[in-house]
Design an enzyme around this catalytic site. Sequence first.
Site, PDB file in Angstrom:
ATOM      1  CB  VAL A  54      -0.962  -0.001   1.214  1.00  0.00           C
ATOM      2  CG1 VAL A  54      -1.649   1.347   1.377  1.00  0.00           C
ATOM      3  CG2 VAL A  54      -1.986  -1.117   1.081  1.00  0.00           C
ATOM      4  CD  GLU A  55       3.984   4.377   3.551  1.00  0.00           C
ATOM      5  OE1 GLU A  55       4.505   5.495   3.651  1.00  0.00           O
ATOM      6  OE2 GLU A  55       3.034   3.998   4.249  1.00  0.00           O
ATOM      7  CB  THR A  56       5.464   0.335  -2.359  1.00  0.00           C
ATOM      8  OG1 THR A  56       6.293  -0.042  -1.263  1.00  0.00           O
ATOM      9  CG2 THR A  56       6.286   0.386  -3.631  1.00  0.00           C
TER      10      THR A  56
END
Length: 137
Positions: A54-56
């Site tokens: 998700v963060e990436t």
Amino acid sequence: MNDDFVIPPGTFVEYLGLDLTEVSGQRVEAHWTAGAKHHQPYGIVHGGVHCSVVETLGSLGGAHWALARDPGAKVVGVNNNTDFFRAVSEGELTSVGVPLHQGRLQQLWLVETRSDSDGRLVSRGQVRLQNLYPESR
């Protein structure tokens, strides 16, 4: 909008095994194979792996969007909230990120991961990004 920026994905992305097939300020898609290197002690993909995806994806898309507006811009994650719907041990997965909000100071990206074998939702998360601009602004 020009999305022709080259943002190196880095070794962590390589470790996760993300094959980034689309990266723009409006959509990011990655294919990856869940396996033993992603497992927690019970033999399923660790929740932190899903949070990392998700963060990436959100950060890459958000960076492309911000850079199209200001070549000195950067983005950093300030909140990541990920829900897990279905445990996965192995197999092909597809993760897709799209923006829910893109504003002057912040962005909010939604990322869903689905199993390629049956299309079922595995995880869904949101990452809130802070847009950072050069000191001259």
